[in-house]
Design a protein around this motif. Structure first.
Motif, PDB file in Angstrom:
ATOM      1  N   MET A  27      40.741 -45.033  44.595  1.00 54.30           N
ATOM      2  CA  MET A  27      41.976 -45.743  45.144  1.00 54.30           C
ATOM      3  C   MET A  27      41.359 -46.692  46.317  1.00 54.30           C
ATOM      4  N   TYR A  28      40.638 -46.054  47.071  1.00 48.56           N
ATOM      5  CA  TYR A  28      40.009 -46.849  48.206  1.00 48.56           C
ATOM      6  C   TYR A  28      39.315 -48.243  47.900  1.00 48.56           C
ATOM      7  N   VAL A  29      38.467 -48.011  46.657  1.00 51.06           N
ATOM      8  CA  VAL A  29      37.782 -49.068  46.309  1.00 51.06           C
ATOM      9  C   VAL A  29      38.928 -50.212  45.599  1.00 51.06           C
ATOM     10  N   ARG A  30      40.016 -49.601  45.015  1.00 53.63           N
ATOM     11  CA  ARG A  30      41.067 -50.830  44.771  1.00 53.63           C
ATOM     12  C   ARG A  30      41.549 -51.293  45.987  1.00 53.63           C
ATOM     13  N   SER A  31      41.921 -50.455  46.942  1.00 51.53           N
ATOM     14  CA  SER A  31      42.629 -51.006  48.073  1.00 51.53           C
ATOM     15  C   SER A  31      41.643 -52.174  48.740  1.00 51.53           C
ATOM     16  N   MET A  32      40.347 -51.903  48.970  1.00 50.37           N
ATOM     17  CA  MET A  32      39.263 -52.669  49.176  1.00 50.37           C
ATOM     18  C   MET A  32      39.432 -54.072  48.518  1.00 50.37           C
ATOM     19  N   THR A  33      39.282 -53.667  47.255  1.00 49.26           N
ATOM     20  CA  THR A  33      39.412 -55.070  46.379  1.00 49.26           C
ATOM     21  C   THR A  33      40.424 -56.147  46.709  1.00 49.26           C
ATOM     22  N   ILE A  34      41.744 -55.493  46.894  1.00 53.66           N
ATOM     23  CA  ILE A  34      42.862 -56.363  47.081  1.00 53.66           C
ATOM     24  C   ILE A  34      42.789 -57.085  48.400  1.00 53.66           C
ATOM     25  N   MET A  35      42.056 -56.523  49.294  1.00 53.55           N
ATOM     26  CA  MET A  35      42.194 -56.901  50.749  1.00 53.55           C
ATOM     27  C   MET A  35      41.174 -57.951  50.729  1.00 53.55           C
ATOM     28  N   LEU A  36      39.826 -57.836  50.160  1.00 55.70           N
ATOM     29  CA  LEU A  36      38.919 -58.625  50.218  1.00 55.70           C
ATOM     30  C   LEU A  36      39.456 -60.170  49.410  1.00 55.70           C
ATOM     31  N   VAL A  37      40.213 -59.886  48.257  1.00 56.90           N
ATOM     32  CA  VAL A  37      40.672 -61.041  47.675  1.00 56.90           C
ATOM     33  C   VAL A  37      41.650 -61.728  48.577  1.00 56.90           C
ATOM     34  N   GLU A  38      42.737 -61.002  48.964  1.00 53.89           N
ATOM     35  CA  GLU A  38      43.938 -61.439  49.774  1.00 53.89           C
ATOM     36  C   GLU A  38      43.527 -62.314  51.113  1.00 53.89           C
ATOM     37  N   LYS A  39      42.360 -61.440  51.611  1.00 56.69           N
ATOM     38  CA  LYS A  39      42.320 -62.075  53.120  1.00 56.69           C
ATOM     39  C   LYS A  39      41.104 -63.305  53.106  1.00 56.69           C
ATOM     40  N   GLY A  40      40.418 -63.375  51.563  1.00 56.00           N
ATOM     41  CA  GLY A  40      39.318 -64.372  51.659  1.00 56.00           C
ATOM     42  C   GLY A  40      38.181 -64.002  52.308  1.00 56.00           C
ATOM     43  N   TYR A  82      46.872 -52.476  53.785  1.00 54.05           N
ATOM     44  CA  TYR A  82      46.155 -52.548  52.358  1.00 54.05           C
ATOM     45  C   TYR A  82      45.856 -51.091  51.899  1.00 54.05           C
ATOM     46  N   PHE A  83      45.856 -50.003  52.758  1.00 59.38           N
ATOM     47  CA  PHE A  83      45.182 -48.616  52.181  1.00 59.38           C
ATOM     48  C   PHE A  83      46.373 -47.670  52.156  1.00 59.38           C
ATOM     49  N   GLY A  84      47.706 -47.962  52.218  1.00 62.97           N
ATOM     50  CA  GLY A  84      48.948 -47.139  52.144  1.00 62.97           C
ATOM     51  C   GLY A  84      48.862 -46.276  50.977  1.00 62.97           C
ATOM     52  N   TRP A  85      48.647 -46.888  49.935  1.00 64.71           N
ATOM     53  CA  TRP A  85      48.569 -45.940  48.595  1.00 64.71           C
ATOM     54  C   TRP A  85      47.361 -44.990  48.751  1.00 64.71           C
ATOM     55  N   ALA A  86      46.227 -45.705  49.116  1.00 68.67           N
ATOM     56  CA  ALA A  86      44.925 -44.723  49.081  1.00 68.67           C
ATOM     57  C   ALA A  86      45.130 -43.543  50.170  1.00 68.67           C
ATOM     58  N   PHE A  87      46.014 -43.782  51.192  1.00 67.50           N
ATOM     59  CA  PHE A  87      46.160 -42.360  52.116  1.00 67.50           C
ATOM     60  C   PHE A  87      47.272 -41.775  51.630  1.00 67.50           C
ATOM     61  N   ALA A  88      48.236 -42.146  50.712  1.00 73.32           N
ATOM     62  CA  ALA A  88      49.147 -41.348  50.135  1.00 73.32           C
ATOM     63  C   ALA A  88      48.366 -40.456  49.044  1.00 73.32           C
ATOM     64  N   VAL A  89      47.523 -40.982  48.223  1.00 73.10           N
ATOM     65  CA  VAL A  89      46.580 -40.429  47.194  1.00 73.10           C
ATOM     66  C   VAL A  89      45.853 -39.298  47.930  1.00 73.10           C
ATOM     67  N   THR A  90      45.215 -39.630  49.170  1.00 72.92           N
ATOM     68  CA  THR A  90      44.283 -38.879  49.789  1.00 72.92           C
ATOM     69  C   THR A  90      45.004 -37.419  50.230  1.00 72.92           C
ATOM     70  N   VAL A  91      46.171 -37.659  50.869  1.00 76.71           N
ATOM     71  CA  VAL A  91      46.950 -36.503  51.252  1.00 76.71           C
ATOM     72  C   VAL A  91      47.050 -35.558  49.879  1.00 76.71           C
ATOM     73  N   GLY A  92      47.861 -36.237  48.809  1.00 78.07           N
ATOM     74  CA  GLY A  92      48.093 -35.471  47.728  1.00 78.07           C
ATOM     75  C   GLY A  92      47.042 -34.756  47.011  1.00 78.07           C
ATOM     76  N   GLY A  93      45.912 -35.872  46.890  1.00 78.34           N
ATOM     77  CA  GLY A  93      44.661 -34.969  46.203  1.00 78.34           C
ATOM     78  C   GLY A  93      43.790 -34.160  46.932  1.00 78.34           C
ATOM     79  N   LEU A  94      44.105 -34.058  48.234  1.00 71.51           N
ATOM     80  CA  LEU A  94      43.090 -32.840  48.956  1.00 71.51           C
ATOM     81  C   LEU A  94      44.150 -31.734  48.896  1.00 71.51           C
ATOM     82  N   ALA A  95      45.543 -31.934  48.821  1.00 73.20           N
ATOM     83  CA  ALA A  95      46.594 -30.669  48.806  1.00 73.20           C
ATOM     84  C   ALA A  95      46.238 -30.007  47.418  1.00 73.20           C
ATOM     85  N   LEU A  96      46.203 -30.932  46.375  1.00 68.30           N
ATOM     86  CA  LEU A  96      46.258 -30.361  45.019  1.00 68.30           C
ATOM     87  C   LEU A  96      44.693 -29.774  44.962  1.00 68.30           C
ATOM     88  N   GLY A  97      43.829 -30.166  45.425  1.00 65.04           N
ATOM     89  CA  GLY A  97      42.443 -29.777  45.381  1.00 65.04           C
ATOM     90  C   GLY A  97      42.320 -28.241  46.028  1.00 65.04           C
TER      91      GLY A  97
END
Length: 366
Positions: free
Chosen positions: A278-291, A13-28
């Motif tokens: 992005m992590y909040v979004r990923s957690m939201t999706i996980m909470l909904v789909e996994k019940g 569930y956190f694939g996009w969040a990990f990708a944004v983390t790498v890109g964001g930290l590099a940009l920072g």
């Protein structure tokens, strides 16, 4: 939103969040190097982005739970829209446009000038943001307090975590407008404590926060109830979407303001808080789909208690400074305790069911 799959791992569930983390930290890190031209500046910007991301996650974990609670009742189309459009609004709207709007209004300059101020004079920009903290805290605190109290002041609520508190609140929910009266009493108390212009500003901002909550509730009913029953309206689309966006904005107030304690650079703040979003979004999706909310009985209760604590903290911050780490850890601790209570409840039920199953064969033999 994709159908729930039992085989889907938590990390997936956190694939996009990990990708944004790498890109964001590099940009920072690049911004730090480009601004200072030193390895020290690069490392500092990298570290601040990471800390801000952790700060945003800790402050917004309860936001993910509340989002999931509302999201599971929405239609699939509006679920998808919230998880796509909503994240764009959350990252760019609240982490970039919102701080610019505050500075533009407070300094009586246009947004473009505010953007130039953020880029060329970050210290002055940060001072203007901090000066606007009082009305933001009053508005956001009032909105969040109404969100939390509305959850507990509900006569249909039959699952209680802290029974001696929640049962009484559910009982008094039959008194019309009790949560509004409760909030107004607290607002008047803080207005009395504050002095002069601060008291007036606090009172006005709080009233606007209360009106915003009530208007969103009314608008949600109008938009989602067309030729449907109220139970169907609760699953609606745009009204629920608008409610979640304003709720996310209220959660973001504390993080955006608190970020200026670490840096005055708007772009580093946007990167760090955007990673957290992005992590909040990923957690939201996980909470909904996994019940998860259905499986852990008291997790939702912990989130709404955390909301109430955050609203009180935002009020108190108009009087004294409270470190952001306390705000984040307070909410995380409440959610952790509610999770532990849920696990204990599940174990007790499982043990009782097992004991009952053992007795049934004995009765059959007799």
């Amino acid at each position: 939103m994709t159908p729930p799959t039992a085989s889907k791992s938590v990390l997936s569930y956190f694939g996009w969040a990990f990708a944004v983390t790498v890109g964001g930290l590099a940009l920072g890190a690049f911004l730090g190097w480009n601004t200072t031209g030193t390895l020290g500046g690069l490392a500092t910007a990298f570290f601040i982005c990471a800390v801000l991301a952790v700060l945003e996650i800790s402050l917004s974990f309860d936001n993910a739970i509340v989002n999931a609670n509302k999201l599971k009742e929405m239609t699939p189309v509006w679920q998808h829209r919230f998880l796509t459009w909503g994240i764009i609004i959350a990252v760019f709207g609240m982490r970039i446009i919102f701080p610019l709007a505050i500075v533009a209004i407070a300094a009586w300059i246009d947004p473009w000038e505010a953007l130039k101020l953020a880029a060329t004079k970050p210290e002055q920009y940060g001072e203007i943001m901090r000066a606007a903290h009082l009305p933001i805290a009053a508005f956001g605190g009032t909105f969040l307090m109404m969100v939390g109290l509305t959850y507990f002041f509900n006569h249909e609520k039959d699952v209680h975590w802290i029974g001696f508190i929640e049962k009484r609140m559910a009982h008094y929910a039959t008194v019309k407008g009790v949560e509004i009266a409760f909030v107004l009493v607290i607002v008047l108390a803080f207005t009395y404590i504050l002095d002069g212009d601060d008291a007036t500003t606090f009172l006005h901002a709080s009233i606007y926060g209360l009106l915003t909550f009530l208007l969103v509730e009314v608008l949600a009913g109008f938009l989602d109830a067309s030729q449907q029953t109220m139970s169907a309206a609760a699953r609606g689309g745009f009204g629920a979407f608008l409610y979640l966006e304003i709720l996310d904005a209220s959660f973001s107030f504390d993080g955006v303001i608190g970020a200026f304690a670490l840096t005055q650079n708007l772009f580093i703040i946007a990167i760090g808080l955007g990673i957290g979003a992005m992590y909040v979004r990923s957690m939201t999706i996980m909470l909904v789909e996994k019940g998860t909310l259905a499986h852990y009985r008291y997790l939702e209760h912990g989130a709404f208690y955390a909301i109430l604590i955050l609203s009180v903290i935002m009020y108190v911050q108009t009087l004294v400074h409270i470190p952001e780490v306390i705000t984040g850890l307070g909410g995380a601790t409440l959610i952790g305790i509610s999770l532990w209570s849920s696990i204990r409840y599940n174990r007790r039920n499982a043990a009782a069911d097992a004991a009952l199953a053992d007795k049934q064969p004995d009765r059959a033999e007799a």
